[in-house]
Write a protein that holds these residues in place. Structure first.
Motif, PDB file in Angstrom:
ATOM      1  N   ASP A  36       0.803  -1.223   0.000  1.00  0.00           N
ATOM      2  CA  ASP A  36       0.000   0.000   0.000  1.00  0.00           C
ATOM      3  C   ASP A  36       0.838   1.276   0.000  1.00  0.00           C
ATOM      4  O   ASP A  36       0.394   2.313   0.455  1.00  0.00           O
ATOM      5  N   HIS A  37       2.077   1.188  -0.514  1.00  0.00           N
ATOM      6  CA  HIS A  37       2.896   2.389  -0.653  1.00  0.00           C
ATOM      7  C   HIS A  37       3.921   2.203  -1.780  1.00  0.00           C
ATOM      8  O   HIS A  37       4.189   1.090  -2.210  1.00  0.00           O
ATOM      9  N   TYR A  38       4.434   3.333  -2.246  1.00  0.00           N
ATOM     10  CA  TYR A  38       5.525   3.337  -3.214  1.00  0.00           C
ATOM     11  C   TYR A  38       6.819   3.598  -2.471  1.00  0.00           C
ATOM     12  O   TYR A  38       6.827   4.291  -1.452  1.00  0.00           O
ATOM     13  N   LEU A  93       3.277  13.061  -8.574  1.00  0.00           N
ATOM     14  CA  LEU A  93       2.736  11.949  -7.812  1.00  0.00           C
ATOM     15  C   LEU A  93       1.411  11.438  -8.341  1.00  0.00           C
ATOM     16  O   LEU A  93       1.034  10.309  -8.079  1.00  0.00           O
ATOM     17  N   GLY A  94       0.683  12.229  -9.060  1.00  0.00           N
ATOM     18  CA  GLY A  94      -0.608  11.792  -9.564  1.00  0.00           C
ATOM     19  C   GLY A  94      -1.647  11.732  -8.454  1.00  0.00           C
ATOM     20  O   GLY A  94      -1.427  12.177  -7.329  1.00  0.00           O
ATOM     21  N   GLN A  95      -2.790  11.144  -8.766  1.00  0.00           N
ATOM     22  CA  GLN A  95      -3.884  11.058  -7.804  1.00  0.00           C
ATOM     23  C   GLN A  95      -3.734   9.805  -6.945  1.00  0.00           C
ATOM     24  O   GLN A  95      -3.059   8.865  -7.320  1.00  0.00           O
ATOM     25  N   GLY A  96      -4.384   9.805  -5.788  1.00  0.00           N
ATOM     26  CA  GLY A  96      -4.407   8.624  -4.937  1.00  0.00           C
ATOM     27  C   GLY A  96      -3.225   8.486  -3.999  1.00  0.00           C
ATOM     28  O   GLY A  96      -2.990   7.406  -3.458  1.00  0.00           O
ATOM     29  N   ILE A 117      -0.163   5.195  -0.316  1.00  0.00           N
ATOM     30  CA  ILE A 117      -1.363   5.332  -1.135  1.00  0.00           C
ATOM     31  C   ILE A 117      -2.506   5.712  -0.202  1.00  0.00           C
ATOM     32  O   ILE A 117      -2.633   5.173   0.894  1.00  0.00           O
ATOM     33  N   SER A 118      -3.343   6.649  -0.621  1.00  0.00           N
ATOM     34  CA  SER A 118      -4.444   7.096   0.234  1.00  0.00           C
ATOM     35  C   SER A 118      -5.493   5.995   0.387  1.00  0.00           C
ATOM     36  O   SER A 118      -5.615   5.115  -0.459  1.00  0.00           O
ATOM     37  N   GLU A 119      -6.216   6.062   1.480  1.00  0.00           N
ATOM     38  CA  GLU A 119      -7.260   5.070   1.761  1.00  0.00           C
ATOM     39  C   GLU A 119      -8.313   5.054   0.653  1.00  0.00           C
ATOM     40  O   GLU A 119      -8.829   4.002   0.299  1.00  0.00           O
ATOM     41  N   LYS A 120      -8.637   6.211   0.096  1.00  0.00           N
ATOM     42  CA  LYS A 120      -9.652   6.292  -0.947  1.00  0.00           C
ATOM     43  C   LYS A 120      -9.233   5.574  -2.224  1.00  0.00           C
ATOM     44  O   LYS A 120     -10.070   5.132  -2.997  1.00  0.00           O
TER      45      LYS A 120
END
Length: 145
Positions: A36-38, A93-96, A117-120
């Motif tokens: 869940d992350h880069y 970074l783009g969205q999310g 990465i965001s929860e959404k």
């Protein structure tokens, strides 16, 4: 003593001296997704961690660093291949991306930046309710078919 000669490296060195390149240099990096992350890993050997500046402006992540050279009086350089000066790298970074929780560490000449990465933006299950008493949980692929 063995010597290694790379004509392209020598050409780059001569071009830098001739054109007195003062702009920021590019830092090599790797970027990959891990769960869940880069993870961004940038090579910054010899950089003082106190000179590193990382900021986020909207969706633009900027990494800046400075490597100072030795300026000893009376030194006659035989070869000088380790560039000094400013280093910079920018990423859209783009969205999310959860820009509020980005963290960075510096170890053994490598700057590591964790970009969550965001929860959404994470995949999730959606519960579909029937008009009766029971409910059914469907995953995203089942919704499209």
């Amino acid at each position: 003593m063995a010597m290694f000669f790379d004509p392209f490296r020598e050409f780059d060195r001569v071009a830098e001296q001739l054109f007195d390149r003062q702009g920021p240099r590019l830092m090599p990096m790797d970027l990959y997704r891990d769960g869940d992350h880069y993870v961004l890993s940038a090579d910054l050997p010899g950089i003082d961690p106190g000179s590193v500046d990382i900021d986020v402006d909207g969706q633009l992540l900027t990494i800046r660093a400075q490597r100072t050279g030795r300026s000893e009086e009376g030194v006659k350089w035989i070869t000088r291949e380790r560039p000094t000066g400013a280093y910079m790298r920018q990423l859209n970074l783009g969205q999310g991306i959860d820009t509020e929780r980005i963290t960075a560490t510096y170890e053994n000449g490598v700057m590591s930046v964790l970009i969550p990465i965001s929860e959404k933006a994470k995949p999730r299950k959606i519960e579909v309710q029937r008009s009766g008493d029971s409910s059914q949980t469907l995953t995203a692929p089942e919704l499209t078919s």
